[in-house]
Design a protein around this motif. Sequence first.
Motif, short mmCIF file in Angstrom:
data_model
loop_
_atom_site.label_atom_id
_atom_site.label_comp_id
_atom_site.label_asym_id
_atom_site.label_seq_id
_atom_site.Cartn_x
_atom_site.Cartn_y
_atom_site.Cartn_z
N ILE A 19 0.82 -1.34 -0.04
CA ILE A 19 0.07 0.05 0.04
C ILE A 19 1.03 1.33 0.02
CG2 ILE A 19 -1.70 1.29 1.35
CD1 ILE A 19 -2.81 -1.49 2.37
N LEU A 20 1.88 1.23 0.95
CA LEU A 20 2.68 2.62 0.92
C LEU A 20 3.25 2.93 -0.38
CD1 LEU A 20 4.65 2.32 4.36
CD2 LEU A 20 3.02 4.22 3.60
N PRO A 21 3.94 1.89 -1.25
CA PRO A 21 4.27 2.51 -2.66
C PRO A 21 3.42 3.11 -3.43
CG PRO A 21 5.51 0.53 -1.93
CD PRO A 21 4.34 0.73 -1.14
N MET A 22 2.10 2.44 -3.21
CA MET A 22 0.91 3.07 -4.25
C MET A 22 0.81 4.58 -3.71
SD MET A 22 -1.45 -0.35 -4.24
CE MET A 22 -2.86 0.49 -4.35
N LEU A 23 0.76 4.89 -2.36
CA LEU A 23 0.48 6.28 -1.99
C LEU A 23 1.78 7.12 -2.30
CD1 LEU A 23 -1.08 5.27 1.44
CD2 LEU A 23 -2.28 6.18 -0.52
N PHE A 24 3.01 6.47 -2.34
CA PHE A 24 4.00 7.41 -2.69
C PHE A 24 4.16 7.55 -4.14
CE2 PHE A 24 5.18 6.96 1.70
CZ PHE A 24 6.24 7.38 1.92
N HIS A 25 3.61 6.57 -4.93
CA HIS A 25 3.58 6.74 -6.45
C HIS A 25 2.76 8.10 -6.95
CE1 HIS A 25 6.71 4.08 -7.93
NE2 HIS A 25 6.36 3.28 -6.92
N LEU A 26 2.08 8.48 -5.87
CA LEU A 26 1.04 9.72 -6.49
C LEU A 26 1.93 10.86 -6.38
CD1 LEU A 26 -1.82 8.90 -4.16
CD2 LEU A 26 -1.80 8.71 -6.68
N ILE A 27 3.16 10.86 -5.89
CA ILE A 27 4.13 12.15 -5.83
C ILE A 27 4.36 12.27 -7.37
CG2 ILE A 27 6.25 13.03 -5.03
CD1 ILE A 27 5.83 11.27 -2.54
N GLN A 29 6.52 13.25 -10.99
CA GLN A 29 7.86 12.82 -11.45
C GLN A 29 8.27 11.69 -11.09
OE1 GLN A 29 8.20 16.41 -9.86
NE2 GLN A 29 7.18 17.41 -11.82
N GLY A 30 7.53 10.65 -10.72
CA GLY A 30 7.86 9.43 -10.26
C GLY A 30 9.17 9.21 -9.24
N LEU A 31 8.91 10.36 -8.40
CA LEU A 31 10.18 10.40 -7.40
C LEU A 31 9.96 9.50 -6.26
CD1 LEU A 31 10.95 13.92 -7.18
CD2 LEU A 31 12.23 12.33 -8.27
N GLY A 32 8.41 9.11 -6.07
CA GLY A 32 7.88 8.42 -4.85
C GLY A 32 8.64 7.06 -4.51
N GLY A 33 8.97 6.34 -5.31
CA GLY A 33 9.18 4.84 -5.48
C GLY A 33 10.59 4.67 -5.43
N ARG A 34 11.54 5.23 -6.51
CA ARG A 34 12.83 5.19 -6.69
C ARG A 34 13.66 5.99 -5.72
NH1 ARG A 34 14.64 7.46 -11.20
NH2 ARG A 34 12.76 8.63 -11.07
N VAL A 35 13.07 6.97 -5.36
CA VAL A 35 13.73 8.09 -4.51
C VAL A 35 13.61 7.88 -2.87
CG1 VAL A 35 14.22 10.38 -3.84
CG2 VAL A 35 14.10 9.54 -6.36
N LEU A 36 12.00 7.72 -2.60
CA LEU A 36 11.90 7.50 -1.28
C LEU A 36 11.67 6.11 -0.65
CD1 LEU A 36 8.97 10.49 -1.20
CD2 LEU A 36 11.49 10.41 -0.47
#
Length: 184
Positions: A19-27, A29-36
């Motif tokens: 669930i967390l990556p799904m929420l973070f991928h709302l950020i 430029q695609g920074l949510g998963g690769r960066v955070l």
Amino acid sequence: MADIKKVTITAMLISMGIILPMLFHLIPQGLGGRVLLPMHIPVLIAGLIVGPFHGFFAGLITPLLSSMVTGMPAAGVVAYRMMVELSVYGLVAGVVMRIVHTRRITVDLYISMIIAMIAGRVAAGLVQAFIFFGDGGTFGVSLWITSYFSTSLPGIVLQLIFVPSIVIALEWGRLIPQRYKKGE
């Protein structure tokens, strides 16, 4: 902690890892998963609070299930690399947490996390190098440092802030056993 409680906590953390990556991928430029690196947080917590076996299992299963359910990480090389990296995270965090006893929970957590993070990144780098060499490509140290440390620095900082805070809050709330009793 009882085995059924460990299994339940592990299942909840695997769910959070999806669930967390799904929420973070709302950020943007695609920074949510690769960066955070949101999937790393529940796996580290699993290793730290339920031990090496369950941490390893959470790290192995979370990227696989997430890939199957959400398409993130992408099936194939990325998912396999993450399965190796995160399973090493969970395993090493759990093992080090069992070995290190400084009498300060925060110090124990940071030592365990940092060693697990380095071990997981080294393992993922070795898998990535093996894949690149198998394809006839090159995978140098500078590429490894860039892809596993520089790019993910915000995620590393996020983990170092939130994971110990979450584990300590779970102890204070008596949802997990206290590592050190008062007066010990």
